[in-house]
Design a protein around this motif. Structure first.
Motif, PDB file in Angstrom:
ATOM      1  N   ASP A  63      34.639  -3.519   1.917  1.00  0.00           N
ATOM      2  CA  ASP A  63      35.280  -2.616   1.123  1.00  0.00           C
ATOM      3  C   ASP A  63      34.802  -2.057  -0.302  1.00  0.00           C
ATOM      4  OD1 ASP A  63      37.536  -0.369   1.468  1.00  0.00           O
ATOM      5  OD2 ASP A  63      38.027  -1.629  -0.305  1.00  0.00           O
ATOM      6  N   ARG A  64      34.145  -0.934  -0.249  1.00  0.00           N
ATOM      7  CA  ARG A  64      33.563  -0.939  -1.770  1.00  0.00           C
ATOM      8  C   ARG A  64      34.766  -0.776  -2.706  1.00  0.00           C
ATOM      9  NH1 ARG A  64      28.810   1.157  -3.412  1.00  0.00           N
ATOM     10  NH2 ARG A  64      28.268   1.538  -1.600  1.00  0.00           N
ATOM     11  N   ALA A  65      35.975  -0.043  -2.415  1.00  0.00           N
ATOM     12  CA  ALA A  65      36.811   0.222  -3.466  1.00  0.00           C
ATOM     13  C   ALA A  65      37.390  -1.342  -3.876  1.00  0.00           C
ATOM     14  CB  ALA A  65      38.102   0.990  -3.108  1.00  0.00           C
ATOM     15  N   THR A  66      37.546  -2.064  -3.145  1.00  0.00           N
ATOM     16  CA  THR A  66      38.253  -3.573  -3.284  1.00  0.00           C
ATOM     17  C   THR A  66      37.072  -4.184  -4.054  1.00  0.00           C
ATOM     18  OG1 THR A  66      39.399  -3.696  -1.412  1.00  0.00           O
ATOM     19  CG2 THR A  66      38.989  -5.609  -2.495  1.00  0.00           C
ATOM     20  N   LEU A  67      35.750  -4.010  -3.843  1.00  0.00           N
ATOM     21  CA  LEU A  67      34.686  -5.072  -4.466  1.00  0.00           C
ATOM     22  C   LEU A  67      34.668  -4.176  -6.007  1.00  0.00           C
ATOM     23  CD1 LEU A  67      32.038  -4.903  -1.580  1.00  0.00           C
ATOM     24  CD2 LEU A  67      33.389  -6.912  -2.416  1.00  0.00           C
ATOM     25  N   GLU A  68      34.740  -2.989  -5.901  1.00  0.00           N
ATOM     26  CA  GLU A  68      34.603  -2.505  -7.463  1.00  0.00           C
ATOM     27  C   GLU A  68      35.653  -2.890  -8.283  1.00  0.00           C
ATOM     28  OE1 GLU A  68      32.114  -0.958  -8.636  1.00  0.00           O
ATOM     29  OE2 GLU A  68      30.934   0.094  -7.201  1.00  0.00           O
ATOM     30  N   TYR A  69      36.762  -2.961  -7.725  1.00  0.00           N
ATOM     31  CA  TYR A  69      38.058  -3.390  -8.547  1.00  0.00           C
ATOM     32  C   TYR A  69      37.919  -4.733  -8.950  1.00  0.00           C
ATOM     33  CZ  TYR A  69      42.701  -5.420  -9.326  1.00  0.00           C
ATOM     34  OH  TYR A  69      43.769  -6.049 -10.039  1.00  0.00           O
ATOM     35  N   LEU A  70      37.420  -5.665  -8.121  1.00  0.00           N
ATOM     36  CA  LEU A  70      37.303  -6.922  -8.185  1.00  0.00           C
ATOM     37  C   LEU A  70      36.057  -7.221  -9.329  1.00  0.00           C
ATOM     38  CD1 LEU A  70      37.800  -8.771  -4.778  1.00  0.00           C
ATOM     39  CD2 LEU A  70      39.082  -8.730  -6.624  1.00  0.00           C
ATOM     40  N   ARG A  71      35.076  -6.755  -9.298  1.00  0.00           N
ATOM     41  CA  ARG A  71      33.899  -6.417 -10.227  1.00  0.00           C
ATOM     42  C   ARG A  71      34.569  -6.202 -11.719  1.00  0.00           C
ATOM     43  NH1 ARG A  71      28.346  -3.395 -10.025  1.00  0.00           N
ATOM     44  NH2 ARG A  71      29.515  -1.645  -9.518  1.00  0.00           N
ATOM     45  N   SER A  72      35.292  -5.199 -11.694  1.00  0.00           N
ATOM     46  CA  SER A  72      35.917  -4.714 -12.904  1.00  0.00           C
ATOM     47  C   SER A  72      36.841  -5.885 -13.637  1.00  0.00           C
ATOM     48  CB  SER A  72      36.734  -3.149 -12.879  1.00  0.00           C
ATOM     49  OG  SER A  72      37.958  -3.420 -12.123  1.00  0.00           O
ATOM     50  N   GLU A  73      37.452  -6.377 -12.648  1.00  0.00           N
ATOM     51  CA  GLU A  73      38.468  -7.485 -13.255  1.00  0.00           C
ATOM     52  C   GLU A  73      37.825  -8.737 -13.456  1.00  0.00           C
ATOM     53  OE1 GLU A  73      42.010  -7.265 -13.405  1.00  0.00           O
ATOM     54  OE2 GLU A  73      41.378  -5.121 -13.765  1.00  0.00           O
ATOM     55  N   THR A  74      36.605  -8.945 -12.992  1.00  0.00           N
ATOM     56  CA  THR A  74      36.206 -10.234 -13.221  1.00  0.00           C
ATOM     57  C   THR A  74      34.585 -10.432 -13.589  1.00  0.00           C
ATOM     58  OG1 THR A  74      35.228 -10.578 -10.952  1.00  0.00           O
ATOM     59  CG2 THR A  74      37.617 -11.139 -11.011  1.00  0.00           C
ATOM     60  N   GLY A  75      33.905  -9.458 -13.579  1.00  0.00           N
ATOM     61  CA  GLY A  75      32.726  -9.365 -13.886  1.00  0.00           C
ATOM     62  C   GLY A  75      31.719  -9.943 -12.947  1.00  0.00           C
ATOM     63  N   ALA A  76      32.102 -10.142 -11.838  1.00  0.00           N
ATOM     64  CA  ALA A  76      31.357 -10.851 -10.769  1.00  0.00           C
ATOM     65  C   ALA A  76      30.175  -9.650 -10.410  1.00  0.00           C
ATOM     66  CB  ALA A  76      32.284 -10.856  -9.551  1.00  0.00           C
ATOM     67  N   LEU A  77      29.169  -9.891  -9.751  1.00  0.00           N
ATOM     68  CA  LEU A  77      28.224  -9.117  -9.429  1.00  0.00           C
ATOM     69  C   LEU A  77      28.280  -9.069  -7.904  1.00  0.00           C
ATOM     70  CD1 LEU A  77      24.962 -11.095 -10.995  1.00  0.00           C
ATOM     71  CD2 LEU A  77      26.142  -8.846 -11.797  1.00  0.00           C
ATOM     72  N   LEU A  78      27.734  -7.598  -7.605  1.00  0.00           N
ATOM     73  CA  LEU A  78      27.924  -7.017  -6.418  1.00  0.00           C
ATOM     74  C   LEU A  78      26.530  -6.782  -5.838  1.00  0.00           C
ATOM     75  CD1 LEU A  78      30.523  -4.134  -6.691  1.00  0.00           C
ATOM     76  CD2 LEU A  78      30.563  -6.419  -6.204  1.00  0.00           C
ATOM     77  N   THR A  79      26.235  -6.999  -4.346  1.00  0.00           N
ATOM     78  CA  THR A  79      25.033  -6.693  -3.794  1.00  0.00           C
ATOM     79  C   THR A  79      24.424  -5.253  -4.204  1.00  0.00           C
ATOM     80  OG1 THR A  79      25.946  -5.972  -1.726  1.00  0.00           O
ATOM     81  CG2 THR A  79      25.324  -8.291  -1.938  1.00  0.00           C
ATOM     82  N   ASP A  80      25.307  -4.366  -4.829  1.00  0.00           N
ATOM     83  CA  ASP A  80      24.892  -3.042  -5.246  1.00  0.00           C
ATOM     84  C   ASP A  80      24.071  -3.203  -6.451  1.00  0.00           C
ATOM     85  OD1 ASP A  80      26.118  -1.810  -2.977  1.00  0.00           O
ATOM     86  OD2 ASP A  80      27.647  -0.993  -4.163  1.00  0.00           O
ATOM     87  N   ASP A  81      24.465  -4.128  -7.360  1.00  0.00           N
ATOM     88  CA  ASP A  81      23.553  -4.529  -8.418  1.00  0.00           C
ATOM     89  C   ASP A  81      21.951  -4.802  -8.129  1.00  0.00           C
ATOM     90  OD1 ASP A  81      26.009  -3.945 -10.001  1.00  0.00           O
ATOM     91  OD2 ASP A  81      26.512  -5.900  -9.574  1.00  0.00           O
ATOM     92  N   PHE A  82      21.955  -5.216  -7.149  1.00  0.00           N
ATOM     93  CA  PHE A  82      20.533  -5.605  -6.689  1.00  0.00           C
ATOM     94  C   PHE A  82      19.885  -4.679  -5.612  1.00  0.00           C
ATOM     95  CE2 PHE A  82      22.779  -9.464  -7.806  1.00  0.00           C
ATOM     96  CZ  PHE A  82      22.092  -9.849  -8.852  1.00  0.00           C
ATOM     97  N   GLY A  83      20.423  -3.468  -5.299  1.00  0.00           N
ATOM     98  CA  GLY A  83      19.785  -2.520  -4.437  1.00  0.00           C
ATOM     99  C   GLY A  83      20.209  -2.187  -3.118  1.00  0.00           C
TER     100      GLY A  83
END
Length: 459
Positions: A189-209
């Motif tokens: 779920d993109r919305a959940t992943l984006e929220y968690l990234r904004s809160e934690t600074g974790a990286l997403l697979t989108d950051d790598f393409g």
């Protein structure tokens, strides 16, 4: 797809060790919402298919089943000599643990999986992941969601251990950071992943393409290889994560190594108390479900109901919550309160559809590989039935019929409901649905009995 790849890696690694031939079958399937498995030609190269593919279907009677019981090369050879079959079906994910071959080195699935002949597009996705540069030591956190959190399996509690609740992710990322590891989040779920990234600074697979892959299958291979390049994978019992760990020959670890079940439940409930509205309702409901399952055998019925009622408020169509709440009342001998929940639930569903069994009744007797999901609650329903409560008795009749296959006790139980409410149309429908159970594999006698039963003849 992950399950197929893992089974294939096991089977080919074993076949290569034993000097047997390897073959596989593959059929495309499509669940437009959650599951898509493409055709064999999209996954594998033409050479690999020509060499190993057995077709979309095989005649199962031509093969024996290789089960997870201890076996050796000599025991398989002996079985092949005695019986006339083509080989073994090897679908058990942990089959290699049953192989006994003293003095030989451990079978390594990683080389086998990496040696598969994938299609050009899949190879391109894998190569793209290999070229990505990580900023430092990384751990992958596979959240898993899909049909277990948001789809049809969210009422099947036995699947919950496949998922790392998104409501636990913030604390996991923080804990991994304290160990010197950055976190790569993988989820659906993109919305959940984006929220968690904004809160934690974790990286997403989108950051790598990952966004460059519009095709979901190619994106899955890209993400799998990214996970395989991390130092560790933290996940539930997800097969996708297991395949990534095999691909990279790295450990896939449960999050219980970071927090025990009680602490995890405490973290989840605390997160929901402060930030429930930040999560999709189903994500939040699953958080409550995960906390409940972690604490179920250690908390009072009142505390269990408090958690379950919050989950039910967020996911009112999930009948497992109402059934669990009713069972918690029955355990306290508060049969009247539990009965009221069952009556409301069953009456409402019967007004929507008179098809038997009702949706809630199907949930009550869901059976998975570990057994019936709600088996620990069956006795509570029986106790309420013995106390004279007709809706509990109707549910108990269904349990006896569908879960235990006990026809006469089921009929006696629904008769009890009808004695209490002789004109109840729902109870009459349940009574009419209780008949001998047959399956395609049933013999002629059971099928004949079923036919007579439908005709009104009792033997």
């Amino acid at each position: 797809m992950g399950g197929r790849l893992l089974a294939m890696a096991n089977a080919k690694a074993l076949a290569d060790r034993l000097g047997y031939r390897f073959g596989f079958t593959w059929k495309a399937i499509g669940d437009k919402e959650f599951h898509v498995i493409d055709g064999v030609e999209k996954i594998f190269s033409a050479d690999f298919i020509e060499k190993y593919w057995l077709g979309e279907k095989i005649k199962r009677s031509d093969f024996a089943i290789l089960e997870k019981t201890a076996f050796t090369r000599s025991s398989l050879d002996a079985a092949a000599t005695k019986r006339n079959f083509r080989g073994w079906i090897c679908n058990e994910f942990r089959i290699l643990e049953a192989f006994r071959d003293e003095g030989a080195e451990t079978i390594r699935r990683s080389e086998t999986l990496r040696g598969f002949g994938f299609s050009a597009n899949v190879k391109q996705a894998l190569d793209a992941a290999d070229k990505c540069r990580f900023p430092g030591p990384m751990a992958a956190l596979h959240l898993r969601s899909g049909d277990i959190v948001r789809g049809k399996y969210r009422s099947s509690l036995d699947f919950a251990d496949k998922v790392v609740p998104s409501t636990l992710a913030k604390s996991i990322v923080s804990e991994l950071s304290s160990k010197g590891l950055s976190t790569l989040l993988i989820g659906e779920d993109r919305a959940t992943l984006e929220y968690l990234r904004s809160e934690t600074g974790a990286l997403l697979t989108d950051d790598f393409g990952a966004r460059e892959f519009e095709d979901t299958t190619l994106k899955a291979f890209f993400e799998m290889r990214l996970m395989a390049r991390c130092q560790k994978i933290y996940a539930g019992s997800s097969v996708f994560a297991t395949v990534a760990s095999v691909m990279g020959d790295i450990p896939s670890i449960t999050t219980t190594t970071l927090f025990d079940s009680s602490r995890a439940a405490e973290i989840i409930l605390g997160e929901l108390e402060g930030h429930q509205s930040d999560y999709h309702p189903f994500e939040a409901a699953f958080g409550y479900q995960a906390a409940f399952l972690n604490l179920e055998d250690r908390i009072s019925s009142a505390r269990a109901r408090e958690i379950l009622e919050k989950a039910h408020g967020l996911d009112p169509e999930n009948d497992v919550y109402a059934l669990k709440i009713a069972a918690s009342y029955f355990r306290e001998n508060d049969y009247r309160s539990g009965e009221a929940i069952l009556k409301s639930l069953m009456t409402r569903e019967f007004l929507v559809s008179a098809e038997m069994p009702l949706r809630a009744m199907r949930v009550l007797t869901v059976r998975l590989w570990r057994g019936h999901v709600m088996s620990k609650d069956f006795e509570s329903f029986f106790a309420a039935a013995r106390a004279g409560f007709p809706y509990a008795a109707a549910c108990s009749a269904h349990i006896l019929h569908r879960a235990s296959g006990e026809l006469k006790p089921a009929l006696r139980m629904i008769a009890q409901s009808l004695r209490t409410e002789p004109t109840n149309t729902l109870f009459k429908k349940i009574r009419g649905s209780i008949r001998p159970i047959t399956s395609p594999k049933s013999g002629l006698l059971p099928k004949a009995r079923s036919g007579l039963w439908k005709a009104g003849i009792r033997i």
